[in-house]
Design an enzyme around this catalytic site. Sequence first.
Site, PDB file in Angstrom:
ATOM      1  N   ASN A 122       0.846  -1.203   0.000  1.00  0.00           N
ATOM      2  CA  ASN A 122       0.000   0.000   0.000  1.00  0.00           C
ATOM      3  C   ASN A 122       0.878   1.248   0.000  1.00  0.00           C
ATOM      4  O   ASN A 122       2.105   1.152  -0.005  1.00  0.00           O
ATOM      5  CB  ASN A 122      -0.948  -0.030   1.199  1.00  0.00           C
ATOM      6  CG  ASN A 122      -0.178  -0.106   2.503  1.00  0.00           C
ATOM      7  OD1 ASN A 122       0.564   0.796   2.840  1.00  0.00           O
ATOM      8  ND2 ASN A 122      -0.333  -1.220   3.218  1.00  0.00           N
ATOM      9  N   PRO A 157      -3.859 -11.935  10.254  1.00  0.00           N
ATOM     10  CA  PRO A 157      -4.277 -11.633  11.624  1.00  0.00           C
ATOM     11  C   PRO A 157      -4.427 -10.123  11.798  1.00  0.00           C
ATOM     12  O   PRO A 157      -3.721  -9.359  11.135  1.00  0.00           O
ATOM     13  CB  PRO A 157      -3.115 -12.152  12.476  1.00  0.00           C
ATOM     14  CG  PRO A 157      -1.959 -12.293  11.556  1.00  0.00           C
ATOM     15  CD  PRO A 157      -2.517 -12.508  10.181  1.00  0.00           C
ATOM     16  N   PHE A 209      -4.231   3.566  14.754  1.00  0.00           N
ATOM     17  CA  PHE A 209      -4.631   4.550  13.759  1.00  0.00           C
ATOM     18  C   PHE A 209      -5.807   3.976  12.987  1.00  0.00           C
ATOM     19  O   PHE A 209      -5.945   2.751  12.901  1.00  0.00           O
ATOM     20  CB  PHE A 209      -3.465   4.837  12.797  1.00  0.00           C
ATOM     21  CG  PHE A 209      -2.545   5.917  13.302  1.00  0.00           C
ATOM     22  CD1 PHE A 209      -1.841   5.750  14.489  1.00  0.00           C
ATOM     23  CD2 PHE A 209      -2.405   7.100  12.603  1.00  0.00           C
ATOM     24  CE1 PHE A 209      -1.008   6.743  14.966  1.00  0.00           C
ATOM     25  CE2 PHE A 209      -1.573   8.110  13.074  1.00  0.00           C
ATOM     26  CZ  PHE A 209      -0.871   7.926  14.248  1.00  0.00           C
TER      27      PHE A 209
END
Length: 404
Positions: free
Chosen positions: A210, A306, A325
Site C-alpha cells: 500500500n 491476523p 490509527f
Amino acid sequence: MILEGKKIVLGVTGGIAAYKSAEIVSRLRRSGADVHVIMTRNATEFIAPLTFQTLSRNQVVSDTFQTPENWQVEHVALAQLADLFLVAPATANILAKMACGIADDMLSTTLLATKAPIFVAPAMNTGMWTAEATQENMKRLTQRGVRVIGPGTGMLACGDSGAGRMSEPAEIVAEIENWFTQGQDYRGLRVLVTAGATRERLDPVRFMTNDSSGKMGIAIAKAARQRGAEVTLVYGAVTQPLPEGVTCIPVESAMDLRDAMVAETPAHDVVIQTAAVADYRFLNRFDTKMKKQSQREITLVLVENPDVAAEVGKLKKPGQILVGFAAETNQLEENAEKKLEKKNLDLIVANDVTRPGAGFNTDTNIATLIWRGGREELPLQQKTEMAQRILDRIQLLRSGNSVS
Ligand code: CTP
C-alpha cells in the site's frame, strides 16, 4: 550532568559580550554537553577562536579560516548534528539576518539550515534593541519558535543604561537545561512504534502493498526518543531514513509484524501502531518466479491476515497504553470508535484519508484523536507536530487527566 550526550552548537557574533560566551561554553561542558562553536568574522575581533577551541575541545568554525566552498559541507554537518542551537551574544545584525533568512556567512547559513530548536541571547545597545526594526524581527523570530533569553537591563558597555545587556552565562545555561529536562516527560518509559507498509509476497519478485511511507510512525518514534523514551520501531516498507538512537526491527509481511509485536509488546509501556497492515495475503506463495500462463485470466486467492492490533489488545497489561490509527474514507468517527473497542485500544488517531493534506505519503496530516471519554480535533499540521500532540495526549491518558 543534565546535558549529558547533548550536542549544542553555539553561534558567537561580534559584540562586546562575546567574551562572556567562553563561560557559557565551560558551563555547558560541565553539564555534559558536546559544544561546537561557530564564530562570525566580527566575533573573532573580540575573542580569539583558540579560546573556544580550548574550552569546547572541538574545532571552531569561523569564516576567517574557511573558504565559502567549505560552508556548503560544514554548515550542513553542524546544522544536522545540533540538538540545540544557541546564538550568544546575538547582535541586531544576526537577528535581522535570521528573520529574513539571509545566509551569507557560516553562522547564518547553518542557522537557516538547522531543524534544531534555536535559542538567542540578544546583546546590543538599548537604542538598537528598542528600534522598531529589531522588535519586528524579534516578533517574527518568536512566532517561528525561536526562544529568546533576555536581554537584561543595566549598564551597557557603550555607557548607556537600559535594556540590551546579554543575560548572564549561568542564566542562559539554566534556561537550556530547563528546556531539556522539561521536554523529557517520556524518560523511563518504553515506547513501541510500528511504521510503514507491509508487503505480502506472491513470489520472489512480486508483492502486494500500500501507499504508506512510514512518515507518521517515524515522526512518533523520533519525538518519543527526543522526549526521553527508550524506543523500539518495528518497520515495514518506509521511504524515510530511520531515526537514530532507536532500536529498529525490520519486518516484511503482516505475519512478521504479528510475530515481532507479540514478542515486543510485553516489554513496553506505550504501543503506537501506525503501520498500514495488509488485511489479506496470498494463499499460495511461490518460491520461484511465477511464469506467465497461457490463459488470459488468472485467479489469485487471498486469505485473511491476523489483526495485529487486536492481538496486541489481547496482551494488554494494566497501565499499558495502546494506540492505533484508523484510515477511513467515510463515517470517520463511527468507524474509528468501532476499531477502538475491537482492538482494545486506549486511543485511536482517526484520519480521513480522502482529505487533501491527510493520510498516506504526505508530510502533513489531519486527525481526530478519540479515546473513551473524549476527543480532540487536530487540524492540518506537519506529521512531526502531530507526533508531539499524540504523545501529549498519551501522557494525559496515563495520568488519568484526559477529558475533551
Ligand atoms: N492493523 C493491524 N493489523 C491488521 C490491520 C490493521 O494491526 N491486519 C492496525 C493498524 O496498524 C492500525 C489499526 O489496526 O493501527 C487500524 O488499521 P485500519 O487499516 O484503519 O483498519 P482495519 O482494522 O484494517 O479495518 P478496515 O481495513 O476494515 O478499515
